[in-house]
Design a protein around this motif. Structure first.
Motif, PDB file in Angstrom:
ATOM      1  N   PRO A   1      38.955  58.597  60.575  1.00 23.77           N
ATOM      2  CA  PRO A   1      39.785  59.796  60.438  1.00 23.77           C
ATOM      3  C   PRO A   1      40.102  60.412  61.801  1.00 23.77           C
ATOM      4  CG  PRO A   1      37.998  59.830  58.838  1.00 23.77           C
ATOM      5  CD  PRO A   1      37.712  58.695  59.787  1.00 23.77           C
ATOM      6  N   PRO A   2      41.285  61.022  61.931  1.00 27.80           N
ATOM      7  CA  PRO A   2      41.691  61.586  63.219  1.00 27.80           C
ATOM      8  C   PRO A   2      40.952  62.865  63.589  1.00 27.80           C
ATOM      9  CG  PRO A   2      43.332  62.046  61.537  1.00 27.80           C
ATOM     10  CD  PRO A   2      42.328  61.142  60.906  1.00 27.80           C
ATOM     11  N   TYR A   3      40.243  63.446  62.615  1.00 25.92           N
ATOM     12  CA  TYR A   3      39.544  64.709  62.861  1.00 25.92           C
ATOM     13  C   TYR A   3      38.208  64.661  62.140  1.00 25.92           C
ATOM     14  CZ  TYR A   3      38.276  69.626  62.147  1.00 25.92           C
ATOM     15  OH  TYR A   3      37.583  70.809  62.080  1.00 25.92           O
TER      16      TYR A   3
ATOM     17  N   GLU B   1      45.055  75.619  62.908  1.00 34.14           N
ATOM     18  CA  GLU B   1      45.665  74.836  63.986  1.00 34.14           C
ATOM     19  C   GLU B   1      47.185  74.903  64.016  1.00 34.14           C
ATOM     20  OE1 GLU B   1      43.897  70.922  64.459  1.00 34.14           O
ATOM     21  OE2 GLU B   1      42.233  71.548  63.170  1.00 34.14           O
ATOM     22  N   ARG B   2      47.798  75.575  63.041  1.00 33.90           N
ATOM     23  CA  ARG B   2      49.253  75.738  62.932  1.00 33.90           C
ATOM     24  C   ARG B   2      49.962  74.460  62.483  1.00 33.90           C
ATOM     25  NH1 ARG B   2      51.611  80.129  62.525  1.00 33.90           N
ATOM     26  NH2 ARG B   2      53.490  79.414  63.578  1.00 33.90           N
ATOM     27  N   CYS B   3      49.758  73.352  63.156  1.00 36.47           N
ATOM     28  CA  CYS B   3      50.390  72.103  62.749  1.00 36.47           C
ATOM     29  C   CYS B   3      49.573  70.926  63.287  1.00 36.47           C
ATOM     30  CB  CYS B   3      51.838  72.024  63.228  1.00 36.47           C
ATOM     31  SG  CYS B   3      52.033  72.245  64.996  1.00 36.47           S
TER      32      CYS B   3
ATOM     33  N   GLU C   1      55.111  70.479  56.078  1.00 35.75           N
ATOM     34  CA  GLU C   1      54.264  71.627  56.425  1.00 35.75           C
ATOM     35  C   GLU C   1      53.198  71.246  57.449  1.00 35.75           C
ATOM     36  OE1 GLU C   1      51.702  75.199  54.275  1.00 35.75           O
ATOM     37  OE2 GLU C   1      52.703  73.691  53.040  1.00 35.75           O
ATOM     38  N   MET C   2      52.648  70.035  57.317  1.00 35.24           N
ATOM     39  CA  MET C   2      51.663  69.583  58.313  1.00 35.24           C
ATOM     40  C   MET C   2      52.272  69.534  59.717  1.00 35.24           C
ATOM     41  SD  MET C   2      49.591  66.407  56.666  1.00 35.24           S
ATOM     42  CE  MET C   2      48.915  66.420  55.029  1.00 35.24           C
ATOM     43  N   LEU C   3      53.544  69.141  59.790  1.00 33.23           N
ATOM     44  CA  LEU C   3      54.189  68.952  61.094  1.00 33.23           C
ATOM     45  C   LEU C   3      54.779  70.237  61.663  1.00 33.23           C
ATOM     46  CD1 LEU C   3      56.042  65.612  60.299  1.00 33.23           C
ATOM     47  CD2 LEU C   3      54.001  65.880  61.721  1.00 33.23           C
ATOM     48  N   PHE C   4      55.226  71.145  60.763  1.00 34.54           N
ATOM     49  CA  PHE C   4      55.977  72.325  61.234  1.00 34.54           C
ATOM     50  C   PHE C   4      55.391  73.657  60.775  1.00 34.54           C
ATOM     51  CE2 PHE C   4      59.096  68.806  60.745  1.00 34.54           C
ATOM     52  CZ  PHE C   4      59.354  68.607  62.097  1.00 34.54           C
ATOM     53  N   SER C   5      54.246  73.642  60.122  1.00 32.93           N
ATOM     54  CA  SER C   5      53.432  74.818  59.744  1.00 32.93           C
ATOM     55  C   SER C   5      53.944  75.626  58.541  1.00 32.93           C
ATOM     56  CB  SER C   5      53.193  75.759  60.940  1.00 32.93           C
ATOM     57  OG  SER C   5      54.322  76.576  61.199  1.00 32.93           O
ATOM     58  N   LEU C   6      55.146  75.345  58.040  1.00 32.26           N
ATOM     59  CA  LEU C   6      55.637  75.993  56.819  1.00 32.26           C
ATOM     60  C   LEU C   6      56.300  74.945  55.930  1.00 32.26           C
ATOM     61  CD1 LEU C   6      57.316  79.305  58.087  1.00 32.26           C
ATOM     62  CD2 LEU C   6      55.307  79.145  56.607  1.00 32.26           C
ATOM     63  N   PRO C   7      56.318  75.158  54.598  1.00 32.78           N
ATOM     64  CA  PRO C   7      57.043  74.230  53.723  1.00 32.78           C
ATOM     65  C   PRO C   7      58.526  74.190  54.106  1.00 32.78           C
ATOM     66  CG  PRO C   7      55.605  75.659  52.447  1.00 32.78           C
ATOM     67  CD  PRO C   7      55.626  76.209  53.831  1.00 32.78           C
TER      68      PRO C   7
ATOM     69  N   LEU D   1      42.678  71.347  53.427  1.00 33.42           N
ATOM     70  CA  LEU D   1      43.688  71.060  54.447  1.00 33.42           C
ATOM     71  C   LEU D   1      44.415  72.353  54.840  1.00 33.42           C
ATOM     72  CD1 LEU D   1      44.378  68.279  55.682  1.00 33.42           C
ATOM     73  CD2 LEU D   1      46.477  68.347  54.331  1.00 33.42           C
ATOM     74  N   PHE D   2      44.625  73.229  53.867  1.00 32.84           N
ATOM     75  CA  PHE D   2      45.280  74.518  54.116  1.00 32.84           C
ATOM     76  C   PHE D   2      44.489  75.339  55.139  1.00 32.84           C
ATOM     77  CE2 PHE D   2      46.155  78.992  52.696  1.00 32.84           C
ATOM     78  CZ  PHE D   2      47.491  79.022  53.068  1.00 32.84           C
TER      79      PHE D   2
END
Length: 361
Positions: A302-304, A123-125, A221-227, A116-117
Motif C-alpha cells: 500500500p502507498p500509505y 491531506e486534502r488530496c 475527489e481523491m485527486l481534487f479534494s471535492l466531488p 478514507l474520508f
C-alpha cells in the motif's frame, strides 16, 4: 458530507424475513470500549469479546428507528450481503449477528486504519499513484459484488476504510440491491447527494453502472479534494450533475482524465463498464501497471501505512466519534416484554447468524 436519502416503499413493512435464530450471543459477551462510527439507525462500537480478548467492530442498530422508517428490508439486505462478502479481501467480514428485544447487532471485522474520508480531510488530496491503488482495490470489491448480482449504490469515501496495513475495506451495505441481473434495472431513489448518478436523479430505471459513476466521483475527489459536481446548494449541485460538463483541473495524466470521462459519462449506456462491467475497468490504460492478481492477494505494498500500534489504537478514527460516550444500554441484555416481542422480534426474524468458524458460540 450529507447522509444518504431513501424513499421507502409501502411493501417494506410486510416483508417476510424468514425464520432462524442464534440464541447464544448476547451484548454482555462484550466490553464496549469506544464509539468508532455512526449511521442513521445506530452506532458502530469497538468491542472486546470477554471470552478471548479479540477486538471487533459491533454495529448496534435501534429496532424502533428502523421500524419507524420502514427500513427493515434494507437492514436484512445488508446482513445478506455481509454473508456473501466473506470471500473477498476488500469487503468487511461479518462474524455473526444477534438481536435483543430492542437492538440488532452486527459483529464485524475491526478495521482501524481510518476512513478514507478522514485521511482525505487531513491531506486534502492524494497523488495519482496513491489514488490508483485505492480505486483499483475498490473496483475489485465492486466487481465482485456485481458478479453476485449485487449493486452497492452508496460508494463514497466515508464507506471506504483502510486496514492496519493500508489496504481498502469497503463497508456499510445498507443500500445494496440484491438480485439485479447484468441487464436488469431498478428505480429506488437512494444514495448520497454528491455522488448520485444522473439517471438516479432523473428517477429513470438504472443498472449496475451507477457504481462506476460513483467510482469516478470518488476518484475525482481523491485527486481534487471535492466531488466532481459539488455545490453548497443541493439544487445547484443536482443541476450540475444533470447538465454541466465535467471539468478536470489541469496537471493530471491523460490516462486518469480519460478514465474520469469514461466513468462520469452522464449517459449510463455509454459509461465505462456498461458493456463488460469490471473487465472494462481492469483493462483501462490507467491501470496498465496494476497486476490484478497481485492486487487481489495483497501482494502490492500500500502507498500509505496508517502506523496502527495495535488493535485498540484509535488514532485514525475521527475524534467526532471517539469523543462520544459509549451508551450503557448497548451492553445490557434487556428482558423481552410481550409488547416488544410482537412489534420487533417478528419483523427481524432471520437476522441472527453465526459463522461456522466461531466455535466459541
Amino acid at each position: 458530507m450529507a447522509h444518504y436519502m431513501q424513499s421507502p416503499t409501502a411493501s417494506q413493512s410486510d416483508v417476510n424475513l424468514g425464520a432462524s435464530a442464534n440464541p447464544h450471543a448476547k451484548p454482555t459477551d462484550f466490553d464496549f470500549l469506544a464509539v468508532i462510527g455512526k449511521g442513521t439507525f445506530g452506532k458502530v462500537l469497538l468491542a472486546k469479546l470477554k471470552a478471548d480478548g479479540k477486538f471487533y467492530a459491533v454495529k448496534v442498530l435501534q429496532k424502533k428507528v428502523i421500524l419507524k422508517k420502514k427500513e427493515q428490508k434494507n437492514i436484512m439486505a445488508e446482513r445478506n450481503v455481509l454473508l456473501k462478502s466473506l470471500k473477498h479481501p476488500f469487503l468487511v467480514g461479518l462474524h455473526y449477528s444477534f438481536q435483543t428485544s430492542e437492538k440488532l447487532y452486527f459483529v464485524l471485522d475491526y478495521v482501524n486504519g481510518g476512513e478514507l474520508f478522514f485521511h482525505l480531510q487531513r491531506e486534502r488530496c492524494f497523488s495519482e499513484p496513491r489514488a490508483r491503488f485505492y480505486i483499483a482495490e475498490v473496483a475489485s470489491a465492486i466487481g465482485y459484488l456485481h458478479s453476485l448480482n449485487i449493486v452497492y449504490r452508496d460508494l463514497k469515501p466515508e464507506n471506504i476504510l483502510l486496514d492496519a496495513q493500508g489496504h481498502v475495506v469497503l463497508t456499510d451495505f445498507g443500500l445494496c440491491k440484491e438480485g439485479l441481473e447484468p441487464e436488469a434495472t431498478t428505480t429506488t431513489f437512494c444514495g448520497t447527494p454528491e455522488y448520485l448518478a444522473p439517471e438516479v436523479l432523473r428517477k429513470e430505471p438504472y443498472d449496475r453502472t451507477v457504481d462506476w459513476w460513483c467510482l469516478g466521483a470518488v476518484l475525482y475527489e481523491m485527486l481534487f479534494s471535492l466531488p466532481p459536481f459539488y455545490r453548497r446548494d443541493v439544487a445547484e449541485m443536482y443541476d450540475a450533475i444533470l447538465h454541466k460538463p465535467l471539468q478536470i483541473p489541469p496537471g493530471k495524466s491523460d490516462a486518469v482524465c480519460h478514465l474520469l470521462h469514461g466513468l462520469l459519462q452522464k449517459d449510463q449506456h455509454c459509461r465505462l463498464g456498461a458493456i463488460a462491467d469490471f473487465l472494462e475497468i481492469k483493462n483501462h490504460i490507467f491501470f496498465n501497471h496494476i497486476n490484478w492478481d497481485d492486487l487481489y492477494h495483497k501482494r502490492l505494498t500500500p502507498p500509505y501505512n496508517p502506523n496502527v500500534r495495535g488493535p485498540a489504537d484509535l488514532q485514525n478514527i475521527d475524534p467526532e466519534f471517539t469523543r462520544e460516550m459509549v451508551p450503557n444500554s448497548v451492553g445490557r441484555t434487556p428482558e423481552l416484554s410481550a409488547s416488544l416481542a410482537t412489534s420487533s422480534s417478528n419483523a427481524f426474524s432471520g437476522f441472527s447468524y453465526v459463522s461456522s468458524e466461531n466455535s466459541f458460540l
